[in-house]
Scaffold this motif. Structure first.
Motif, mmCIF file in Angstrom:
data_model
loop_
_atom_site.group_PDB
_atom_site.id
_atom_site.type_symbol
_atom_site.label_atom_id
_atom_site.label_comp_id
_atom_site.label_asym_id
_atom_site.label_seq_id
_atom_site.Cartn_x
_atom_site.Cartn_y
_atom_site.Cartn_z
ATOM 1 N N SER A 85 0.857 -1.179 0.000
ATOM 2 C CA SER A 85 0.000 0.000 0.000
ATOM 3 C C SER A 85 0.896 1.232 0.000
ATOM 4 C CB SER A 85 -0.906 0.013 1.236
ATOM 5 O OG SER A 85 -1.643 1.217 1.299
ATOM 6 N N VAL A 86 0.721 2.079 -1.015
ATOM 7 C CA VAL A 86 1.632 3.216 -1.202
ATOM 8 C C VAL A 86 0.846 4.506 -1.413
ATOM 9 C CG1 VAL A 86 3.582 4.118 -2.538
ATOM 10 C CG2 VAL A 86 3.267 1.641 -2.330
ATOM 11 N N LEU A 87 1.254 5.570 -0.727
ATOM 12 C CA LEU A 87 0.741 6.920 -0.980
ATOM 13 C C LEU A 87 1.771 7.651 -1.829
ATOM 14 C CD1 LEU A 87 -0.538 8.132 2.517
ATOM 15 C CD2 LEU A 87 -1.941 7.395 0.602
ATOM 16 N N LEU A 88 1.348 8.203 -2.963
ATOM 17 C CA LEU A 88 2.254 8.962 -3.811
ATOM 18 C C LEU A 88 1.479 9.714 -4.894
ATOM 19 C CD1 LEU A 88 4.195 6.723 -6.395
ATOM 20 C CD2 LEU A 88 1.973 6.113 -5.490
ATOM 21 N N PRO A 89 2.091 10.745 -5.501
ATOM 22 C CA PRO A 89 3.369 11.362 -5.109
ATOM 23 C C PRO A 89 3.127 12.393 -4.016
ATOM 24 C CG PRO A 89 2.552 12.409 -7.092
ATOM 25 C CD PRO A 89 1.544 11.347 -6.725
ATOM 26 N N LEU A 90 4.111 12.589 -3.167
ATOM 27 C CA LEU A 90 4.000 13.516 -2.047
ATOM 28 C C LEU A 90 5.119 14.554 -2.115
ATOM 29 C CD1 LEU A 90 3.319 10.834 0.710
ATOM 30 C CD2 LEU A 90 1.623 12.372 -0.297
ATOM 31 N N GLY A 91 4.854 15.740 -1.570
ATOM 32 C CA GLY A 91 5.855 16.797 -1.530
ATOM 33 C C GLY A 91 5.892 17.625 -2.801
ATOM 34 N N CYS A 223 7.022 16.421 11.282
ATOM 35 C CA CYS A 223 8.211 16.764 10.487
ATOM 36 C C CYS A 223 8.428 18.266 10.319
ATOM 37 C CB CYS A 223 8.106 16.107 9.108
ATOM 38 S SG CYS A 223 6.727 16.734 8.103
ATOM 39 N N THR A 224 7.949 19.086 11.237
ATOM 40 C CA THR A 224 8.126 20.519 11.058
ATOM 41 C C THR A 224 9.595 20.922 11.211
ATOM 42 O OG1 THR A 224 7.668 20.973 13.396
ATOM 43 C CG2 THR A 224 5.801 21.067 11.858
ATOM 44 N N CYS A 225 9.954 21.986 10.505
ATOM 45 C CA CYS A 225 11.304 22.539 10.609
ATOM 46 C C CYS A 225 11.196 24.052 10.779
ATOM 47 C CB CYS A 225 12.126 22.203 9.366
ATOM 48 S SG CYS A 225 11.571 23.038 7.858
ATOM 49 N N GLY A 226 12.256 24.654 11.297
ATOM 50 C CA GLY A 226 12.264 26.091 11.501
ATOM 51 C C GLY A 226 12.573 26.845 10.219
ATOM 52 N N LYS A 227 11.909 27.998 10.054
ATOM 53 C CA LYS A 227 12.181 28.850 8.905
ATOM 54 C C LYS A 227 12.923 30.102 9.361
ATOM 55 C CE LYS A 227 9.359 29.118 5.495
ATOM 56 N NZ LYS A 227 8.210 29.468 4.630
ATOM 57 N N ALA A 228 13.606 30.726 8.430
ATOM 58 C CA ALA A 228 14.438 31.886 8.754
ATOM 59 C C ALA A 228 13.620 33.039 9.317
ATOM 60 C CB ALA A 228 15.206 32.332 7.519
ATOM 61 N N ASP A 229 12.334 33.108 8.958
ATOM 62 C CA ASP A 229 11.487 34.195 9.452
ATOM 63 C C ASP A 229 10.871 33.896 10.812
ATOM 64 O OD1 ASP A 229 9.543 32.315 8.893
ATOM 65 O OD2 ASP A 229 8.548 33.469 7.308
ATOM 66 N N GLY A 230 11.244 32.786 11.423
ATOM 67 C CA GLY A 230 10.756 32.436 12.753
ATOM 68 C C GLY A 230 9.537 31.533 12.751
ATOM 69 N N SER A 231 8.951 31.285 11.599
ATOM 70 C CA SER A 231 7.779 30.417 11.518
ATOM 71 C C SER A 231 8.217 28.955 11.388
ATOM 72 C CB SER A 231 6.902 30.818 10.335
ATOM 73 O OG SER A 231 7.589 30.631 9.111
ATOM 74 N N ARG A 232 7.246 28.064 11.291
ATOM 75 C CA ARG A 232 7.521 26.648 11.121
ATOM 76 C C ARG A 232 6.941 26.168 9.798
ATOM 77 N NH1 ARG A 232 11.179 24.623 14.510
ATOM 78 N NH2 ARG A 232 10.264 22.545 14.274
ATOM 79 N N ALA A 233 7.591 25.191 9.185
ATOM 80 C CA ALA A 233 7.109 24.622 7.926
ATOM 81 C C ALA A 233 6.997 23.111 8.077
ATOM 82 C CB ALA A 233 8.052 24.965 6.776
ATOM 83 N N ARG A 234 6.036 22.526 7.374
ATOM 84 C CA ARG A 234 5.892 21.068 7.343
ATOM 85 C C ARG A 234 6.733 20.535 6.187
ATOM 86 N NH1 ARG A 234 -0.405 21.533 6.530
ATOM 87 N NH2 ARG A 234 0.506 23.059 5.109
ATOM 88 N N VAL A 235 7.731 19.725 6.503
ATOM 89 C CA VAL A 235 8.630 19.228 5.459
ATOM 90 C C VAL A 235 7.867 18.399 4.434
ATOM 91 C CG1 VAL A 235 10.617 17.726 4.999
ATOM 92 C CG2 VAL A 235 10.679 19.328 6.913
ATOM 93 N N LYS A 237 4.618 18.559 3.519
ATOM 94 C CA LYS A 237 3.611 19.289 2.745
ATOM 95 C C LYS A 237 4.174 20.544 2.094
ATOM 96 C CE LYS A 237 -0.845 19.803 1.681
ATOM 97 N NZ LYS A 237 -1.618 18.802 0.926
ATOM 98 N N ASP A 238 4.961 21.335 2.850
ATOM 99 C CA ASP A 238 5.534 22.576 2.317
ATOM 100 C C ASP A 238 6.842 22.305 1.587
ATOM 101 O OD1 ASP A 238 3.461 24.052 3.623
ATOM 102 O OD2 ASP A 238 4.580 23.863 5.496
ATOM 103 N N GLY A 239 7.445 21.172 1.843
ATOM 104 C CA GLY A 239 8.691 20.746 1.207
ATOM 105 C C GLY A 239 8.455 19.438 0.485
ATOM 106 N N PRO A 240 9.444 18.549 0.477
ATOM 107 C CA PRO A 240 10.682 18.629 1.260
ATOM 108 C C PRO A 240 11.737 19.568 0.683
ATOM 109 C CG PRO A 240 10.708 16.652 -0.089
ATOM 110 C CD PRO A 240 9.365 17.286 -0.289
#
Length: 249
Positions: A85-91, A223-235, A237-240
């Motif tokens: 069972s596979v989910l794709l494509p993502l990101g 999977c959130t990561c820090g952004k340079a503007d101080g906000s957070r991003a979801r790797v 969905k917003d990335g990778p």
């Protein structure tokens, strides 16, 4: 994004602790370079996120490292002919502008695999590949990397190719090659070193982040990561893939 039942065509060891898995979907699913999939493994509650290495019609190839119980189960328990069972494509994947003709790709560890998809997708560009491995025994998929105009294989111990990291190899040739853009994927220390190398050069640099994921669709926020503007991003969905100055490394 779709959930598909895929049929395993091949699942084999290709290097130390590295496996290549090829499966067929029910139909052709367009996948861009840098996108990934989430693979269900037996009774494990969470799917495993794995970057797509090759997408050829209805056939998808991913490569993964034996790291935890899930990937070891995937390697040992799933044979040709069985279902996944596979989910794709993502990101979001990598994208380039038309004027970006000369491209450097910089990979380390399992980060080389999404970059192979980039070498394949952007085959009309002039690509310089710098791919890093622990040692000679870890080198794999070299025949795919040779699609680049120039390939530099790097090993930490100098047992093959350039002695050092892929970032160090790029640094030695950066101004000689003068790429219009850089695509990179690998562990955070590697990407942090790359950020220092490209600082002040004005070269657009896009990095694909490797993060632990729960759902792969932006709902669980694992999977959130820090952004340079101080906000957070979801790797997932917003990335990778992010512009290197956009995220905190």
């Amino acid at each position: 994004m779709r959930e598909v039942t895929a049929t395993i065509l091949e699942n084999k060891s290709i290097a130390e602790e590295i496996y290549s898995l090829t499966f067929a979907c029910e139909e052709k699913i367009p996948v861009r370079a840098g996108q990934f999939c989430m693979i269900g493994v037996g009774a494990h509650p969470l799917r495993r996120p794995i970057a797509v290495c090759k997408a050829e019609g209805d056939r998808i190839t991913v490569c993964y490292r034996l790291k935890g119980e899930g990937t070891r189960s995937l390697a040992s328990d799933y044979k040709a002919g069985e279902k996944l069972s596979v989910l794709l494509p993502l990101g979001n994947g990598f994208s380039l502008k038309k004027e970006q003709k000369k491209i450097a790709v910089v990979g380390g560890g399992v980060g080389i695999f999404p970059l192979i998809s980039a070498i394949r997708e952007f085959s009309d560009r002039e690509i310089y590949a710098y791919m890093g491995f622990r040692n000679k025994g870890a080198i794999c998929m070299e025949y795919e990397m040779l699609r680049a105009k120039k390939l530099t294989v790097c090993t930490d111990d100098g047992s093959a190719g350039f002695r050092g990291t892929s970032v160090q190899a790029l640094k030695e040739e950066l101004f000689k090659v003068a790429p219009d853009a850089i695509l990179a994927c690998g562990p955070v220390p590697m990407l942090r070193a790359l950020k220092g190398v490209v600082a002040g050069t004005g070269i657009p640099t896009y990095v694909s982040l490797e993060e632990r994921m729960g759902c792969g669709i932006g709902a669980c926020l694992v999977c959130t990561c820090g952004k340079a503007d101080g906000s957070r991003a979801r790797v997932c969905k917003d990335g990778p893939v992010f512009e290197i100055g956009e995220v905190v490394l």
